[in-house]
Design a protein around this motif. Structure first.
Motif, PDB file in Angstrom:
ATOM      1  N   ASN A  18     -10.799   1.986 -59.070  1.00  0.00           N
ATOM      2  CA  ASN A  18     -11.173   0.880 -59.951  1.00  0.00           C
ATOM      3  C   ASN A  18     -10.879   1.244 -61.403  1.00  0.00           C
ATOM      4  OD1 ASN A  18     -12.179  -0.462 -57.692  1.00  0.00           O
ATOM      5  ND2 ASN A  18     -14.255   0.292 -58.014  1.00  0.00           N
ATOM      6  N   PRO A  19     -10.308   0.309 -62.157  1.00  0.00           N
ATOM      7  CA  PRO A  19     -10.050   0.600 -63.576  1.00  0.00           C
ATOM      8  C   PRO A  19     -11.359   0.703 -64.355  1.00  0.00           C
ATOM      9  CG  PRO A  19      -9.500  -1.676 -63.062  1.00  0.00           C
ATOM     10  CD  PRO A  19      -9.870  -1.023 -61.767  1.00  0.00           C
ATOM     11  N   LEU A  20     -11.348   1.556 -65.346  1.00  0.00           N
ATOM     12  CA  LEU A  20     -12.520   1.729 -66.203  1.00  0.00           C
ATOM     13  C   LEU A  20     -12.516   0.652 -67.286  1.00  0.00           C
ATOM     14  CD1 LEU A  20     -12.459   5.592 -66.809  1.00  0.00           C
ATOM     15  CD2 LEU A  20     -13.679   4.339 -65.043  1.00  0.00           C
ATOM     16  N   SER A  21     -13.713   0.240 -67.678  1.00  0.00           N
ATOM     17  CA  SER A  21     -13.813  -0.690 -68.804  1.00  0.00           C
ATOM     18  C   SER A  21     -13.448   0.072 -70.081  1.00  0.00           C
ATOM     19  CB  SER A  21     -15.231  -1.247 -68.908  1.00  0.00           C
ATOM     20  OG  SER A  21     -16.122  -0.225 -69.335  1.00  0.00           O
ATOM     21  N   ASP A  22     -13.199  -0.664 -71.139  1.00  0.00           N
ATOM     22  CA  ASP A  22     -12.886  -0.023 -72.412  1.00  0.00           C
ATOM     23  C   ASP A  22     -14.045   0.860 -72.867  1.00  0.00           C
ATOM     24  OD1 ASP A  22     -10.391  -1.173 -72.474  1.00  0.00           O
ATOM     25  OD2 ASP A  22     -10.957  -2.787 -73.844  1.00  0.00           O
ATOM     26  N   GLN A  23     -15.285   0.382 -72.671  1.00  0.00           N
ATOM     27  CA  GLN A  23     -16.460   1.164 -73.061  1.00  0.00           C
ATOM     28  C   GLN A  23     -16.544   2.457 -72.250  1.00  0.00           C
ATOM     29  OE1 GLN A  23     -17.004  -0.250 -76.104  1.00  0.00           O
ATOM     30  NE2 GLN A  23     -19.012   0.587 -75.719  1.00  0.00           N
ATOM     31  N   GLU A  24     -16.264   2.373 -70.955  1.00  0.00           N
ATOM     32  CA  GLU A  24     -16.288   3.578 -70.112  1.00  0.00           C
ATOM     33  C   GLU A  24     -15.207   4.559 -70.538  1.00  0.00           C
ATOM     34  OE1 GLU A  24     -18.021   1.919 -65.874  1.00  0.00           O
ATOM     35  OE2 GLU A  24     -15.926   1.488 -66.384  1.00  0.00           O
ATOM     36  N   MET A  47     -15.946   8.328 -71.789  1.00  0.00           N
ATOM     37  CA  MET A  47     -15.319   9.479 -71.134  1.00  0.00           C
ATOM     38  C   MET A  47     -14.504  10.287 -72.142  1.00  0.00           C
ATOM     39  SD  MET A  47     -16.443   9.248 -68.100  1.00  0.00           S
ATOM     40  CE  MET A  47     -15.479  10.487 -67.286  1.00  0.00           C
ATOM     41  N   TYR A  48     -13.774   9.583 -72.996  1.00  0.00           N
ATOM     42  CA  TYR A  48     -12.979  10.241 -74.035  1.00  0.00           C
ATOM     43  C   TYR A  48     -13.871  11.073 -74.943  1.00  0.00           C
ATOM     44  CZ  TYR A  48     -10.246  10.787 -78.310  1.00  0.00           C
ATOM     45  OH  TYR A  48      -9.618  11.312 -79.408  1.00  0.00           O
ATOM     46  N   SER A  49     -14.987  10.488 -75.376  1.00  0.00           N
ATOM     47  CA  SER A  49     -15.856  11.204 -76.318  1.00  0.00           C
ATOM     48  C   SER A  49     -16.454  12.449 -75.679  1.00  0.00           C
ATOM     49  CB  SER A  49     -16.958  10.285 -76.850  1.00  0.00           C
ATOM     50  OG  SER A  49     -17.861   9.899 -75.834  1.00  0.00           O
ATOM     51  N   PHE A  50     -16.913  12.342 -74.431  1.00  0.00           N
ATOM     52  CA  PHE A  50     -17.461  13.515 -73.753  1.00  0.00           C
ATOM     53  C   PHE A  50     -16.384  14.583 -73.547  1.00  0.00           C
ATOM     54  CE2 PHE A  50     -20.850  10.680 -71.606  1.00  0.00           C
ATOM     55  CZ  PHE A  50     -21.737  10.891 -72.644  1.00  0.00           C
ATOM     56  N   TYR A  51     -15.184  14.143 -73.173  1.00  0.00           N
ATOM     57  CA  TYR A  51     -14.089  15.097 -72.942  1.00  0.00           C
ATOM     58  C   TYR A  51     -13.747  15.845 -74.239  1.00  0.00           C
ATOM     59  CZ  TYR A  51      -9.612  17.110 -71.761  1.00  0.00           C
ATOM     60  OH  TYR A  51      -8.593  17.999 -71.552  1.00  0.00           O
TER      61      TYR A  51
END
Length: 87
Positions: A18-24, A28-32
């Motif tokens: 399933n594609p991730l929403s923009d918020q997700e 994920m980017y910020s945690f990474y």
């Protein structure tokens, strides 16, 4: 939490159907970024660069979070996404 668990979660996120929403994606980017580089040390992008600005804001919002906590949050979010996909 180990580096191996984090790396496995990084690989698993690419396998999600399933594609991730923009918020997700931003979360994920910020945690990474926090887990791999620590606090955001980049200058604020210009307002005209909407995508770069959104990514910068997401990463900068969690400034001060430890790398270990960022890894834990990343793995937990991947686990949540996998469970939602299986449901």
């Amino acid at each position: 939490m180990s580096q191996v668990e984090f790396e496995m979660a990084c690989a698993a996120v690419k396998q999600l159907k399933n594609p991730l929403s923009d918020q997700e994606k931003l979360l994920m980017y910020s945690f990474y970024k926090q887990a791999t580089q620590g606090d955001c040390n980049l200058p604020v992008p210009p307002v005209s660069e909407l995508r770069a600005k959104a990514k910068w804001e997401a990463w900068n919002k969690i400034k001060g979070m430890s790398k270990m906590d960022a890894m834990r949050n990343y793995v937990a979010k991947v686990d949540e996404l996998k469970k939602n996909e299986a449901a």
